[in-house]
Design a protein around this motif. Sequence first.
Motif, PDB file in Angstrom:
ATOM      1  N   VAL A 249      80.237  25.475  27.169  1.00  0.00           N
ATOM      2  CA  VAL A 249      79.389  25.668  25.994  1.00  0.00           C
ATOM      3  C   VAL A 249      79.346  24.390  25.169  1.00  0.00           C
ATOM      4  O   VAL A 249      80.377  23.762  24.925  1.00  0.00           O
ATOM      5  N   ILE A 250      78.139  24.003  24.765  1.00  0.00           N
ATOM      6  CA  ILE A 250      77.939  22.883  23.853  1.00  0.00           C
ATOM      7  C   ILE A 250      77.853  23.451  22.442  1.00  0.00           C
ATOM      8  O   ILE A 250      77.011  24.295  22.160  1.00  0.00           O
ATOM      9  N   ASN A 251      78.737  23.023  21.571  1.00  0.00           N
ATOM     10  CA  ASN A 251      78.701  23.474  20.175  1.00  0.00           C
ATOM     11  C   ASN A 251      77.640  22.659  19.436  1.00  0.00           C
ATOM     12  O   ASN A 251      77.835  21.499  19.133  1.00  0.00           O
ATOM     13  N   SER A 252      76.502  23.292  19.155  1.00  0.00           N
ATOM     14  CA  SER A 252      75.396  22.590  18.493  1.00  0.00           C
ATOM     15  C   SER A 252      75.254  22.985  17.029  1.00  0.00           C
ATOM     16  O   SER A 252      74.193  22.786  16.433  1.00  0.00           O
ATOM     17  N   THR A 253      76.313  23.547  16.445  1.00  0.00           N
ATOM     18  CA  THR A 253      76.261  23.921  15.039  1.00  0.00           C
ATOM     19  C   THR A 253      75.889  22.716  14.173  1.00  0.00           C
ATOM     20  O   THR A 253      76.508  21.665  14.262  1.00  0.00           O
ATOM     21  N   GLY A 254      74.857  22.871  13.378  1.00  0.00           N
ATOM     22  CA  GLY A 254      74.417  21.782  12.530  1.00  0.00           C
ATOM     23  C   GLY A 254      73.394  20.867  13.170  1.00  0.00           C
ATOM     24  O   GLY A 254      72.885  19.971  12.513  1.00  0.00           O
ATOM     25  N   LEU A 255      73.063  21.094  14.442  1.00  0.00           N
ATOM     26  CA  LEU A 255      72.059  20.254  15.097  1.00  0.00           C
ATOM     27  C   LEU A 255      70.739  20.352  14.342  1.00  0.00           C
ATOM     28  O   LEU A 255      70.215  21.435  14.127  1.00  0.00           O
ATOM     29  N   ASN A 256      70.199  19.214  13.934  1.00  0.00           N
ATOM     30  CA  ASN A 256      68.928  19.226  13.207  1.00  0.00           C
ATOM     31  C   ASN A 256      67.863  18.385  13.896  1.00  0.00           C
ATOM     32  O   ASN A 256      66.957  17.882  13.261  1.00  0.00           O
ATOM     33  N   GLN A 257      68.016  18.226  15.220  1.00  0.00           N
ATOM     34  CA  GLN A 257      67.015  17.514  16.003  1.00  0.00           C
ATOM     35  C   GLN A 257      66.424  18.448  17.060  1.00  0.00           C
ATOM     36  O   GLN A 257      67.156  19.236  17.666  1.00  0.00           O
ATOM     37  N   PRO A 258      65.129  18.362  17.305  1.00  0.00           N
ATOM     38  CA  PRO A 258      64.463  19.312  18.199  1.00  0.00           C
ATOM     39  C   PRO A 258      64.589  19.001  19.684  1.00  0.00           C
ATOM     40  O   PRO A 258      64.182  19.812  20.509  1.00  0.00           O
ATOM     41  N   VAL A 259      65.154  17.840  20.038  1.00  0.00           N
ATOM     42  CA  VAL A 259      65.290  17.486  21.451  1.00  0.00           C
ATOM     43  C   VAL A 259      66.767  17.365  21.805  1.00  0.00           C
ATOM     44  O   VAL A 259      67.522  16.649  21.135  1.00  0.00           O
TER      45      VAL A 259
END
Length: 209
Positions: A62-72
């Motif tokens: 699992v990739i923790n993407s919490t807070g990711l604010n980019q669409p790619v």
Amino acid sequence: MAIQANALPPSLVAELNEMKRRLSALERKPKLGSVNERMPYGSYQADSVDGPEGGAFNSLGVINSTGLNQPVLLLLLPFRLPQSSGSAADVSVTVWLRDMVTGGTSKQITLTKSSDNASAPGVTRRITWSWLHPQPVGFDDPNQWKGFAVDYVINKRATVNGESVTVHLGAPILVTGVPAGTYTEESTDGNPRIDGGLTPTDGGPVTWV
């Protein structure tokens, strides 16, 4: 004298509420992936992936993407074909990415013995995704936790030196978020490809920092 909320025009009330929502979003958590910032990854697997042939899908990690604010989402995943009698064993695994918020998935890519590097058998290669993903980002993101799963299903196993093996998958070499329009290979299906390069739309070199 205090201003009563019901004395304000509805448009101003809506604007104030939107400002409050945005401030809450900013305070809620740090924003990762702002400019090619790498996201943490936790792996479930070792080398030759686990699971029965033809069974249900498994998750590599699992990739923790919490807070990711980019669409790619850019992801480079290494793989290797086990060798038997000087060539790749007859094995096969199908791999894809899954958004754990919306349930959306990338296009699948199937690795077989033909995915081996003919000029350098057994050498580690990589799968590249450039996914215009469906996860909410920025001010539209109400989630306290987000993640992407790297899922796979084993299509075929082989016996090598008495051991049941299949395609070897490793932890990602790179996981990062970038703005839409950074690379020409971006796609809503993730555009998975073996040893795929990245072509900056501005004609400049590929950089991660």
